[in-house]
Design an enzyme around this catalytic site. Structure first.
Site, short mmCIF file in Angstrom:
data_model
loop_
_atom_site.label_atom_id
_atom_site.label_comp_id
_atom_site.label_asym_id
_atom_site.label_seq_id
_atom_site.Cartn_x
_atom_site.Cartn_y
_atom_site.Cartn_z
CB SER A 1 -2.28 1.01 -4.29
OG SER A 1 -1.33 0.08 -3.64
CG LEU B 1 -2.19 -1.07 1.30
CD1 LEU B 1 -2.57 -1.02 2.36
CD2 LEU B 1 -3.08 -1.01 0.02
CB CYS B 2 4.38 2.12 -0.32
SG CYS B 2 5.06 1.39 -2.02
CB SER C 1 10.37 0.38 -17.97
OG SER C 1 10.18 1.87 -18.39
CG ASN D 1 5.34 6.85 -22.15
OD1 ASN D 1 6.19 6.10 -22.67
ND2 ASN D 1 5.63 7.76 -21.77
CE1 TYR E 1 10.88 2.10 -12.32
CE2 TYR E 1 11.35 3.46 -14.25
CZ TYR E 1 10.49 2.57 -13.50
OH TYR E 1 9.61 1.82 -14.12
CE LYS F 1 10.76 -1.03 -13.45
NZ LYS F 1 9.82 -2.22 -12.56
P1 NAD Z 1 2.13 1.58 -9.28
O1 NAD Z 1 2.72 2.55 -8.25
O2 NAD Z 1 0.59 2.20 -9.25
O3 NAD Z 1 1.89 0.26 -8.49
C1 NAD Z 1 2.96 -0.46 -7.97
C2 NAD Z 1 2.30 -1.01 -6.63
O4 NAD Z 1 3.34 -1.91 -5.90
C3 NAD Z 1 1.76 -0.06 -5.79
O5 NAD Z 1 0.28 -0.50 -5.40
C4 NAD Z 1 2.58 -0.24 -4.47
O6 NAD Z 1 1.75 -0.12 -3.26
C5 NAD Z 1 3.23 -1.56 -4.56
N1 NAD Z 1 4.61 -1.67 -4.14
C6 NAD Z 1 5.57 -0.96 -4.19
N2 NAD Z 1 7.02 -1.53 -3.64
C7 NAD Z 1 6.37 -2.73 -2.87
C8 NAD Z 1 6.75 -3.65 -2.07
N3 NAD Z 1 7.98 -3.66 -1.86
N4 NAD Z 1 5.97 -4.63 -1.56
C9 NAD Z 1 4.58 -4.79 -2.00
N5 NAD Z 1 4.11 -3.96 -2.77
C10 NAD Z 1 4.76 -2.91 -3.32
O7 NAD Z 1 2.65 1.56 -10.43
P2 NAD Z 1 2.32 1.06 -11.89
O8 NAD Z 1 2.22 2.13 -12.87
O9 NAD Z 1 1.06 0.22 -11.66
O10 NAD Z 1 3.51 0.35 -12.29
C11 NAD Z 1 3.56 -1.03 -12.15
C12 NAD Z 1 5.19 -1.58 -12.57
O11 NAD Z 1 5.08 -1.29 -13.67
C13 NAD Z 1 6.12 -1.02 -11.52
O12 NAD Z 1 7.34 -2.15 -11.35
C14 NAD Z 1 6.66 0.00 -12.66
O13 NAD Z 1 8.13 0.22 -12.53
C15 NAD Z 1 6.25 -0.57 -14.03
N6 NAD Z 1 6.18 0.32 -14.92
C16 NAD Z 1 5.34 1.25 -15.08
C17 NAD Z 1 5.20 2.37 -16.03
C18 NAD Z 1 4.24 3.46 -15.87
O14 NAD Z 1 4.64 4.40 -16.60
N7 NAD Z 1 3.17 3.53 -15.17
C19 NAD Z 1 6.19 2.12 -17.08
C20 NAD Z 1 6.90 1.08 -17.40
C21 NAD Z 1 7.19 0.30 -16.06
C1 UD1 Z 2 8.69 8.60 -17.76
C2 UD1 Z 2 9.93 8.27 -17.19
C3 UD1 Z 2 10.32 6.79 -17.56
C4 UD1 Z 2 9.09 5.75 -17.30
C5 UD1 Z 2 8.02 6.29 -18.19
C6 UD1 Z 2 6.71 5.41 -18.14
C7 UD1 Z 2 11.09 10.24 -16.47
C8 UD1 Z 2 12.22 11.27 -16.98
N1 UD1 Z 2 10.78 9.15 -17.14
O1 UD1 Z 2 9.13 8.79 -19.14
O2 UD1 Z 2 11.24 6.50 -16.68
O3 UD1 Z 2 9.34 4.59 -18.01
O4 UD1 Z 2 7.74 7.63 -17.83
O5 UD1 Z 2 5.47 6.15 -17.86
O6 UD1 Z 2 10.16 10.68 -15.91
N2 UD1 Z 2 5.74 16.18 -20.78
C9 UD1 Z 2 5.64 17.65 -20.62
N3 UD1 Z 2 5.04 18.07 -19.55
C10 UD1 Z 2 4.64 17.59 -18.36
C11 UD1 Z 2 4.96 15.96 -18.16
C12 UD1 Z 2 5.50 15.45 -19.41
O7 UD1 Z 2 5.86 18.12 -21.77
O8 UD1 Z 2 4.15 17.90 -17.31
C13 UD1 Z 2 6.59 15.67 -21.61
C14 UD1 Z 2 7.80 14.99 -21.38
O9 UD1 Z 2 8.75 15.91 -21.81
C15 UD1 Z 2 7.65 13.86 -22.45
C16 UD1 Z 2 6.09 13.39 -22.52
O10 UD1 Z 2 5.63 14.41 -22.03
O11 UD1 Z 2 8.01 14.11 -23.73
C17 UD1 Z 2 5.93 12.03 -21.70
O12 UD1 Z 2 6.42 12.49 -20.44
P1 UD1 Z 2 6.18 11.39 -18.90
O13 UD1 Z 2 4.73 11.11 -19.13
O14 UD1 Z 2 6.70 11.79 -17.92
O15 UD1 Z 2 6.89 10.04 -19.66
P2 UD1 Z 2 8.17 9.84 -20.06
O16 UD1 Z 2 9.16 10.97 -19.98
O17 UD1 Z 2 8.14 9.14 -21.41
#
Ligand code: NAD
Ligand code: UD1
Length: 340
Positions: free
Chosen positions: A38, A35-36, A126, A181, A151, A155
């Site tokens: 969520s 729940l950190c 990612s 994304n 971060y 990965k």
């Molecule tokens: P999120 O933060 O919404 O979900 C992650 C969940 O993991 C949360 O509910 C958090 O409470 C839980 N958590 C974190 N550390 C924990 C631990 N040590 N033990 C138990 N629970 C823990 O993130 P999300 O967007 O759903 O992403 C899920 C996964 O996908 C992550 O590993 C993230 O790095 C990866 N990912 C996300 C994105 C994105 O843009 N959202 C992009 C690429 C990869």
């Molecule tokens: C971010 C993370 C990346 C992660 C990915 C997945 C950073 C630097 N990188 O990437 O590690 O894997 O999310 O979700 O945070 N933008 C604006 N204004 C804003 C926010 C974003 O112009 O307020 C632009 C950014 O410059 C980028 C695009 O929107 O061109 C998408 O940004 P963002 O949603 O943060 O995703 P990533 O940068 O692709």
């Protein structure tokens, strides 16, 4: 009998949408989350959508004892490992926290899986592992490992750990999924992304401008060598991504060993295109201003998604306008996210 799937981080953004698809595909998800980042309200929303309230155990994946009890008391077929911290800026401030939480939790998970002879794992990686890509679209075979922040480093390290494990233990089935994304929300408007504080990512920022929480969007750079000067990304609907996990489980059932897939749409969308798509989908004007580039950003990042199509049958159903409509539907129905 339904297959039990342990979903770590299953209450988070991507995890919760995946749990819905798992239930609808007749799997039995068992969620663990600390729940950190969520809230347990997610469980009620999953119940509203599917009619099923999944089992939830509150624990930190690094807690070996508690995690072992979950494996001992269930018959886990596979683990989908979403749990992790994902804020790039925070990872630069607190690298050790990211190493401990992301790498540490995976080490404990793999140890416990080994103890209970669970051989199947799907890992949330990612597109960030590609660093500053040499070309777009990006193929799975393109170079990995030039990370630009802790971060991303976690990965890369976890991918290395899994690849090594697949060589040591040929019985392991390991799917590394490199998400591009993820945006959008469940079409019911009951589930979506609920970031804490001011969002770092583009779509939640846009929806908070639309709902009036934030005054205007800052667009980070309009001098990139892209179609309109703003950054280009591969935005994938979270439900498409969730379905990708179900297809990956079907693949795992065929004992493929190690597999690596890009999960993206294959389409690059600029920041300005996304803003205009949002305006068009929802009939709302988004105030924005151009500001300087955000340090660490790359000009363009989008997937070649052919491999996932060939080997999993993965094909995205939703386009950028669908994503914008669903993100807004979630935000407007839940201006405070999962809080009442
Ligand atoms: P999120 O933060 O919404 O979900 C992650 C969940 O993991 C949360 O509910 C958090 O409470 C839980 N958590 C974190 N550390 C924990 C631990 N040590 N033990 C138990 N629970 C823990 O993130 P999300 O967007 O759903 O992403 C899920 C996964 O996908 C992550 O590993 C993230 O790095 C990866 N990912 C996300 C994105 C994105 O843009 N959202 C992009 C690429 C990869
Ligand atoms: C971010 C993370 C990346 C992660 C990915 C997945 C950073 C630097 N990188 O990437 O590690 O894997 O999310 O979700 O945070 N933008 C604006 N204004 C804003 C926010 C974003 O112009 O307020 C632009 C950014 O410059 C980028 C695009 O929107 O061109 C998408 O940004 P963002 O949603 O943060 O995703 P990533 O940068 O692709």
């Amino acid at each position: 009998m339904k297959k039990q799937i342990l979903v770590t981080g299953g209450l988070g953004f991507i995890g919760s949408h995946t749990v819905v698809e798992l239930i609808q595909e007749n799997y039995e998800p068992v969620i663990v989350d600390n729940l950190c980042n969520s809230k347990t309200e997610v469980l009620n929303r999953i119940k509203k959508i599917t009619g099923v309230k999944p089992e939830f155990i509150e624990l930190d994946v690094r807690d070996e004892e508690k995690l072992s009890k979950v494996f001992a008391s269930h018959n886990i077929f596979a683990v989908i490992h979403f749990a992790g911290l994902k804020a790039v800026g925070e990872s630069v401030q607190k690298p050790q926290l990211y190493y401990d939480n992301n790498i540490g939790s995976t080490e404990v998970l793999l140890k416990v899986m080994d103890k209970y002879n669970v051989k199947n794992i799907v890992f949330s990686s990612s597109a960030t592992v590609y660093g500053n890509p040499k070309r777009v679209p990006i193929y799975e075979t393109d170079p990995v490992g030039e990370f630009t922040n802790p971060y991303a480093e976690t990965k890369v390290r976890i991918e290395e750990m899994l690849i090594k494990l697949s060589k040591q233990d040929p019985k392991m089935n390991i799917a590394i999924l490199r998400y591009f994304n993820p945006i959008g929300a469940h079409k019911s408007g009951l589930m979506g992304e609920d970031p804490r504080g001011i969002p770092n990512n583009l779509m939640p920022y846009v929806t908070q401008v639309a709902v009036g929480k934030l005054p205007e969007l800052s667009i980070f750079g309009n001098d990139y060598p892209t179609k309109d000067g703003t950054g280009v990304r591969d935005y994938i609907h979270v439900v498409d991504l969730a379905i990708g996990h179900v297809l990956t489980l079907k693949k795992i059932e065929q004992n493929p060993g190690l597999v690596i897939y890009n999960l993206g749409t294959g389409v690059g969308t600029s920041v300005l295109e996304l803003v205009h798509a949002f305006e068009e989908a929802n009939g709302i004007k988004i105030a924005y201003k151009m500001v300087g580039r955000r340090p660490g950003d790359v000009p363009e990042c989008y997937a070649n998604a052919d491999k996932a199509y060939r080997e999993l049958g993965f094909k995205t159903k939703y386009n950028i306008v669908d994503c914008c409509r669903d993100s807004w539907n979630w935000q407007k129905n839940n201006p405070k996210g999962y809080d009442k």
